[in-house]
Design a protein around this motif. Structure first.
Motif, short mmCIF file in Angstrom:
data_model
loop_
_atom_site.label_atom_id
_atom_site.label_comp_id
_atom_site.label_asym_id
_atom_site.label_seq_id
_atom_site.Cartn_x
_atom_site.Cartn_y
_atom_site.Cartn_z
N LEU A 1 0.82 -1.00 0.08
CA LEU A 1 -0.06 -0.13 -0.07
C LEU A 1 1.07 1.19 -0.04
CD1 LEU A 1 -2.98 -0.70 2.28
CD2 LEU A 1 -3.19 -0.06 -0.12
N VAL A 2 1.78 1.34 0.80
CA VAL A 2 2.90 2.38 1.06
C VAL A 2 3.75 2.65 0.09
CG1 VAL A 2 1.88 2.60 3.33
CG2 VAL A 2 4.14 1.53 2.84
N SER A 3 4.18 1.40 -0.74
CA SER A 3 5.29 1.67 -1.79
C SER A 3 5.05 2.69 -2.79
CB SER A 3 5.48 0.17 -2.11
OG SER A 3 4.50 -0.16 -2.99
N PRO A 4 6.06 3.42 -2.91
CA PRO A 4 6.11 4.36 -4.07
C PRO A 4 6.25 3.63 -5.66
CG PRO A 4 8.06 4.23 -3.13
CD PRO A 4 7.70 3.39 -2.24
N TYR A 5 5.67 4.39 -6.57
CA TYR A 5 5.58 3.80 -7.95
C TYR A 5 7.02 3.44 -8.31
CZ TYR A 5 7.06 8.21 -9.88
OH TYR A 5 7.97 9.39 -10.15
N GLN A 6 8.22 3.97 -8.03
CA GLN A 6 9.63 3.75 -8.19
C GLN A 6 9.85 2.40 -7.87
OE1 GLN A 6 8.90 6.66 -6.72
NE2 GLN A 6 9.48 8.27 -7.82
N ALA A 7 9.57 1.83 -6.70
CA ALA A 7 9.56 0.77 -6.30
C ALA A 7 8.83 -0.47 -6.74
CB ALA A 7 9.39 0.71 -4.63
N MET A 8 7.62 0.00 -7.05
CA MET A 8 6.78 -1.34 -7.70
C MET A 8 6.89 -1.41 -9.42
SD MET A 8 4.93 -2.01 -5.32
CE MET A 8 4.16 -3.20 -6.10
N ASN A 9 7.59 -0.28 -9.91
CA ASN A 9 8.16 -0.18 -11.38
C ASN A 9 9.35 -1.33 -11.37
OD1 ASN A 9 6.31 1.49 -12.33
ND2 ASN A 9 7.79 3.15 -12.06
N LEU A 10 9.68 -1.92 -10.29
CA LEU A 10 10.91 -3.09 -10.36
C LEU A 10 10.08 -4.32 -11.09
CD1 LEU A 10 13.25 -2.31 -7.51
CD2 LEU A 10 13.52 -1.90 -9.79
N ARG A 11 8.79 -4.39 -10.65
CA ARG A 11 8.23 -5.61 -11.10
C ARG A 11 8.15 -5.79 -12.44
NH1 ARG A 11 4.25 -7.90 -8.38
NH2 ARG A 11 2.66 -7.79 -10.25
N GLY A 12 8.63 -7.32 -13.02
CA GLY A 12 8.52 -7.61 -14.31
C GLY A 12 9.68 -6.98 -14.76
#
Length: 219
Positions: A155-166
């Motif tokens: 929930l609190v993770s920034p989009y820069q961190a979630m962009n590492l997915r894939g």
């Protein structure tokens, strides 16, 4: 008078010649009939052989198609589900001595997109809110702490961190985490035989699954 007497004889002779020619033609057709029948039977046999060869080729193609269909389930989405289920099993099981906090970033990196979108949506926010209220006023078993932390991390993770997915960087991080957990599990188990004992076999299989899935993501 002579011409009248000869005309019927000539007519009879011509008629006899026509009948003789027709008879010889029929005899020739009857003589050629076995050849035609044998040729017909040969053509039928050749057609049967060609049909069998075509059936064998089609069977081989179907076998190849079956192999492709069997390999089809190893998609990215299915691998993500395998990793997520294995991480959840490791969070809840007690048959391992690994540092389970490493499972939280592994879950965030390898969970399916449908789960991530659900957590970041309205239902996920309400679930996290209610879980936080329960955590404040009631006791929560230690096995449920890690799923709650994983929910809050997504929930609190920034989009820069979630962009590492894939991405390849995310796959490398996931493989490092999975390799470290596998090293912890098998080294603290004492031996390979003890890792597959009755109390540790589920955790061992889950560790193997997340390690293999991480390798697939890096390939």
């Amino acid at each position: 008078m002579l011409s009248l007497s000869l005309s019927p004889a000539r007519t009879l002779a011509l008629s006899y010649r026509h009948e003789t020619a027709a008879l010889s033609h029929r005899t020739k057709l009857l003589a050629d009939l076995p050849r035609n029948s044998s040729s017909l039977s040969f053509n039928t046999l050749r057609y049967s052989v060609d049909y069998k060869e075509t059936a064998v080729v089609m069977a081989k193609k179907r076998r190849g198609l079956t192999a492709i269909c069997c390999a089809a389930p190893l998609t990215t989405r299915n691998l993500q589900w395998i990793s997520t289920i294995s991480s959840a099993v490791l969070m809840l099981t007690k048959g391992t001595a690994i540092q389970k906090s490493f499972l939280v970033p592994l879950f965030a990196l390898q969970a399916p997109a449908s789960i991530i979108s659900w957590i970041k949506g309205e239902y996920g926010v309400w679930t996290a809110f209610l879980a936080l209220l329960v955590r404040l006023f009631f006791f929560i078993p230690g096995e449920l702490e890690l799923p709650f932390i994983a929910l809050l991390l997504v929930l609190v993770s920034p989009y820069q961190a979630m962009n590492l997915r894939g991405t390849q960087q995310g796959a490398i991080i996931s493989l490092l985490i999975a390799g470290y957990l596998a090293f912890q599990h098998f080294s603290r188990a004492g031996s390979l035989q003890k890792a597959f004992d009755q109390g540790s076999v589920i955790a061992t299989l889950a560790i193997i699954c997340i390690t293999v899935v991480s390798c697939f993501f890096l390939i």
